[in-house]
Design a protein around this motif. Structure first.
Motif, PDB file in Angstrom:
ATOM      1  N   THR A 472      41.159  65.322  69.240  1.00  0.00           N
ATOM      2  CA  THR A 472      41.814  65.169  70.541  1.00  0.00           C
ATOM      3  C   THR A 472      40.812  64.767  71.615  1.00  0.00           C
ATOM      4  N   HIS A 473      39.598  65.315  71.518  1.00  0.00           N
ATOM      5  CA  HIS A 473      38.546  64.927  72.460  1.00  0.00           C
ATOM      6  C   HIS A 473      38.248  63.440  72.363  1.00  0.00           C
ATOM      7  N   ARG A 474      38.193  62.930  71.142  1.00  0.00           N
ATOM      8  CA  ARG A 474      37.932  61.503  70.954  1.00  0.00           C
ATOM      9  C   ARG A 474      39.053  60.653  71.548  1.00  0.00           C
ATOM     10  N   VAL A 475      40.297  61.064  71.313  1.00  0.00           N
ATOM     11  CA  VAL A 475      41.437  60.324  71.878  1.00  0.00           C
ATOM     12  C   VAL A 475      41.415  60.395  73.401  1.00  0.00           C
ATOM     13  N   HIS A 476      41.102  61.581  73.931  1.00  0.00           N
ATOM     14  CA  HIS A 476      41.057  61.760  75.382  1.00  0.00           C
ATOM     15  C   HIS A 476      39.966  60.894  76.010  1.00  0.00           C
ATOM     16  N   ARG A 477      38.817  60.828  75.357  1.00  0.00           N
ATOM     17  CA  ARG A 477      37.715  60.008  75.877  1.00  0.00           C
ATOM     18  C   ARG A 477      38.080  58.528  75.839  1.00  0.00           C
ATOM     19  N   ASN A 478      38.721  58.078  74.756  1.00  0.00           N
ATOM     20  CA  ASN A 478      39.140  56.680  74.676  1.00  0.00           C
ATOM     21  C   ASN A 478      40.184  56.357  75.737  1.00  0.00           C
ATOM     22  N   HIS A 479      41.066  57.314  76.010  1.00  0.00           N
ATOM     23  CA  HIS A 479      42.080  57.100  77.040  1.00  0.00           C
ATOM     24  C   HIS A 479      41.427  56.939  78.409  1.00  0.00           C
ATOM     25  N   GLN A 480      40.417  57.761  78.688  1.00  0.00           N
ATOM     26  CA  GLN A 480      39.727  57.640  79.963  1.00  0.00           C
ATOM     27  C   GLN A 480      38.973  56.328  80.065  1.00  0.00           C
ATOM     28  N   THR A 481      38.371  55.895  78.936  1.00  0.00           N
ATOM     29  CA  THR A 481      37.639  54.624  78.941  1.00  0.00           C
ATOM     30  C   THR A 481      38.572  53.453  79.166  1.00  0.00           C
ATOM     31  N   ASP A 482      39.768  53.511  78.538  1.00  0.00           N
ATOM     32  CA  ASP A 482      40.730  52.428  78.706  1.00  0.00           C
ATOM     33  C   ASP A 482      41.319  52.391  80.098  1.00  0.00           C
ATOM     34  N   SER A 483      41.494  53.562  80.713  1.00  0.00           N
ATOM     35  CA  SER A 483      42.148  53.601  82.019  1.00  0.00           C
ATOM     36  C   SER A 483      41.193  53.328  83.167  1.00  0.00           C
ATOM     37  N   SER A 484      39.882  53.525  82.961  1.00  0.00           N
ATOM     38  CA  SER A 484      38.938  53.333  84.057  1.00  0.00           C
ATOM     39  C   SER A 484      38.867  51.884  84.544  1.00  0.00           C
ATOM     40  N   PRO A 485      38.897  50.822  83.675  1.00  0.00           N
ATOM     41  CA  PRO A 485      38.926  49.460  84.213  1.00  0.00           C
ATOM     42  C   PRO A 485      40.182  49.170  85.018  1.00  0.00           C
ATOM     43  N   CYS A 486      41.304  49.759  84.588  1.00  0.00           N
ATOM     44  CA  CYS A 486      42.554  49.545  85.321  1.00  0.00           C
ATOM     45  C   CYS A 486      42.478  50.157  86.704  1.00  0.00           C
ATOM     46  N   LEU A 487      41.888  51.369  86.782  1.00  0.00           N
ATOM     47  CA  LEU A 487      41.736  52.010  88.079  1.00  0.00           C
ATOM     48  C   LEU A 487      40.787  51.223  88.965  1.00  0.00           C
ATOM     49  N   ALA A 488      39.736  50.653  88.360  1.00  0.00           N
ATOM     50  CA  ALA A 488      38.794  49.870  89.149  1.00  0.00           C
ATOM     51  C   ALA A 488      39.444  48.615  89.708  1.00  0.00           C
ATOM     52  N   MET A 489      40.292  47.948  88.895  1.00  0.00           N
ATOM     53  CA  MET A 489      40.990  46.755  89.364  1.00  0.00           C
ATOM     54  C   MET A 489      42.008  47.099  90.440  1.00  0.00           C
ATOM     55  N   LYS A 490      42.627  48.285  90.291  1.00  0.00           N
ATOM     56  CA  LYS A 490      43.617  48.694  91.273  1.00  0.00           C
ATOM     57  C   LYS A 490      42.975  48.984  92.620  1.00  0.00           C
ATOM     58  N   ASP A 491      41.767  49.568  92.606  1.00  0.00           N
ATOM     59  CA  ASP A 491      41.084  49.917  93.840  1.00  0.00           C
ATOM     60  C   ASP A 491      40.299  48.754  94.428  1.00  0.00           C
ATOM     61  N   GLU A 492      40.094  47.659  93.657  1.00  0.00           N
ATOM     62  CA  GLU A 492      39.296  46.547  94.146  1.00  0.00           C
ATOM     63  C   GLU A 492      40.073  45.783  95.218  1.00  0.00           C
ATOM     64  N   PRO A 493      39.470  45.530  96.373  1.00  0.00           N
ATOM     65  CA  PRO A 493      40.186  44.805  97.431  1.00  0.00           C
ATOM     66  C   PRO A 493      40.467  43.367  97.049  1.00  0.00           C
ATOM     67  N   LYS A 494      41.621  42.877  97.410  1.00  0.00           N
ATOM     68  CA  LYS A 494      41.991  41.497  97.113  1.00  0.00           C
ATOM     69  C   LYS A 494      41.276  40.540  98.064  1.00  0.00           C
ATOM     70  N   ILE A 495      40.836  39.387  97.562  1.00  0.00           N
ATOM     71  CA  ILE A 495      40.151  38.360  98.354  1.00  0.00           C
ATOM     72  C   ILE A 495      41.163  37.276  98.694  1.00  0.00           C
TER      73      ILE A 495
END
Length: 498
Positions: A472-495
């Motif tokens: 479960t720890h491995r799945v949880h870590r992969n989920h966080q890794t997959d979701s972090s780029p999405c969060l970064a794109m969501k927070d990135e200001p649009k040009i």
């Protein structure tokens, strides 16, 4: 070659006063949790109660320890409330020690032990929470030391009370003669020594409840009250040092001057460090993946089992040793519990170094496999007295580090939101109470050998749950890794114009 590198030493020196204070409070915890077993017969005489009545005191201590563990996180909102709760709890333990000799009725004694149990539960929760908050990713080393001080207190307590225990009956009948031999009382005392171990067939011990009470155990409680007094004094000194006491608040609290994120929880962490019910509030449950809750459940289930095994082994190894086929002598069998607790204390001392050198999952794997192997060998060599002593020692060494290692591991996986500490502390207290009741009833109906069988089966279940936790720890870590780029794109200001 230094045992710990400069960074760990620097962290320890920065938090020296706080760390030593939390360690001393856990010494108070161990002092309080270990005295009841050896003194239970003298307390029976003092209250002039039956064996069945006095054994309820065990239950009330364990029950209110569970309550205190569950609600202890309520005091974590601020450092002032945390230290105030620790100060009050440590002071309550000293007061309970002083008041116990004045409790001449079993109901009053149960109330006193219930209050002490609640104070112990608050100490257990807040001490772990504060140490995890201070050290975070480096908390494993200091958690091992924290739980070493529980064992140290648990070793000191019986040494203090032993010279004051009655050597024969402490209630003399009307004809002024003793009604039980010293060997019978020693056997009965060892039978009752396990925390919360139910007593069956109590009628075979004909102890009087009416007559002249002859006991000196009051002196032991007053000595322990004095020994424990420096602990609340240390907490008060820490409050004064942090400028949290009103009369000393001439400048802002020291912690407010330290913006270092490693020393302070974030706003999210402060909200997560609530009581057990606060952790389950809808506002704190939203936005987390399913693995977040599964890790809480698996971590709690593992410490439920391992702390339950500790309670069961300490409570029933004497009963197993004096029963067929071992039929060990009372004095030799009485040493088994001391050997077990001494090995737990020594194991936590050793794992202070091991937890620095090796990751928590590796330590947990070795510990849980060791617990299973020892108990399998006990099932094979069930008739060997020598091996029972060796197994008690090795089992204590293996199982000693499971709770602090599991706490450090789960908090690290869950990014130190604090709810894991509440869940694990509460689960451990629950397991120690419930598994003893379950195994005790099985022993009563199926015989003493079922004690080994029950603990071995639960050890297998605990290891399987640990393997599931790693997955479960491995799945949880992969989920966080997959979701972090999405969060970064969501927070990135649009040009504009892109």
């Amino acid at each position: 070659m230094r045992l710990l590198d400069e960074r760990i030493w620097l962290l320890f020196r920065c938090h020296l006063l706080q760390t030593l204070t939390y360690w001393s409070v856990f010494f108070s915890f161990g002092l309080c949790i270990a005295f009841l077993g050896p003194t239970i017969l003298d307390l029976r005489c003092q209250t002039q109660s039956t064996l069945q009545q006095i054994t309820w005191v065990f239950f009330w201590q364990q029950f209110f320890l569970l309550v205190g563990s569950s609600v202890g996180g309520l005091f974590k909102k601020t450092l002032l409330s945390s230290l105030s709760a620790l100060f009050a709890s440590a002071l309550i333990i000293s007061l309970v020690f002083a008041v116990i000799p004045l409790c001449h009725h079993v109901i009053l004694l149960s109330v006193a032990m219930g209050v002490a149990g609640a104070a112990m539960g608050v100490i257990d929760t807040i001490g772990n929470l504060q140490l995890v908050r201070l050290y975070q990713k480096d908390s494993a080393v200091f958690l091992q030391a924290l739980h070493f001080f529980i064992g140290l207190g648990a070793l000191v307590s019986p040494l203090v009370v032993d010279p004051f225990l009655a050597e024969d009956s402490c209630v003399l009948s009307a004809n002024r003669t003793a009604n039980s031999s010293g060997s019978d009382l020693e056997h009965l005392r060892n039978t009752l020594a396990g925390h919360g171990a139910p007593l069956h067939n109590a009628s075979q011990y004909p102890l009087y409840t009416e007559g002249v009470v002859v006991t000196r155990v009051s002196y032991a409680f007053w000595i322990m009250a004095v020994i424990n007094l420096p602990v609340p004094a240390a907490v008060l000194a820490l409050m004064i040092h942090e400028r949290l006491v009103r009369c000393c608040r001439r400048s802002p609290p020291l912690l407010s001057k330290k913006p270092d994120s490693s020393s302070h929880p974030t706003k999210e962490q402060q909200q997560g460090h609530g009581a057990l019910l606060d952790c389950c509030s809808p506002s704190n449950l939203q936005g987390h993946p399913a693995t977040f809750f599964i890790i809480h459940a698996l971590g709690g289930a593992i410490v439920f089992i391992t702390d339950g095994i500790i309670g069961c082994y300490a409570g029933f190894v004497y009963t197993y040793a004096v029963s067929p086929p071992l039929l060990m002598g009372y004095k030799a069998a009485g040493c088994l519990d001391s050997v077990f607790w001494a090995s737990i204390t020594a194991g936590r001392l050793c794992f202070i170094f091991f937890s620095y050198r090796y990751a928590a999952p590796a330590l947990l794997s070795v510990s849980l496999v060791g617990v299973i192997l020892v108990q399998l060998l006990l099932l094979i060599f069930y008739s060997s007295r020598v091996f029972l002593f060796m197994a008690s020692c090795v089992l204590g060494l293996c199982i000693s580090s499971v709770f602090p290692s599991m706490l450090a591991f789960t908090e690290d996986v869950l990014d130190y939101k604090g709810s894991a500490t509440i869940v694990l502390v509460t689960s451990a207290s629950t397991g120690e109470m419930l598994l003893q009741l379950l195994v005790g009833s099985v022993i009563h109906s199926k015989g003493s050998y079922s004690f080994l069988l029950c603990t071995t089966i639960t050890s297998f279940i605990g290891f399987c749950l640990f393997l599931l936790l790693l997955y479960t720890h491995r799945v949880h870590r992969n989920h966080q890794t997959d979701s972090s780029p999405c969060l970064a794109m969501k927070d990135e200001p649009k040009i504009e114009g892109s």
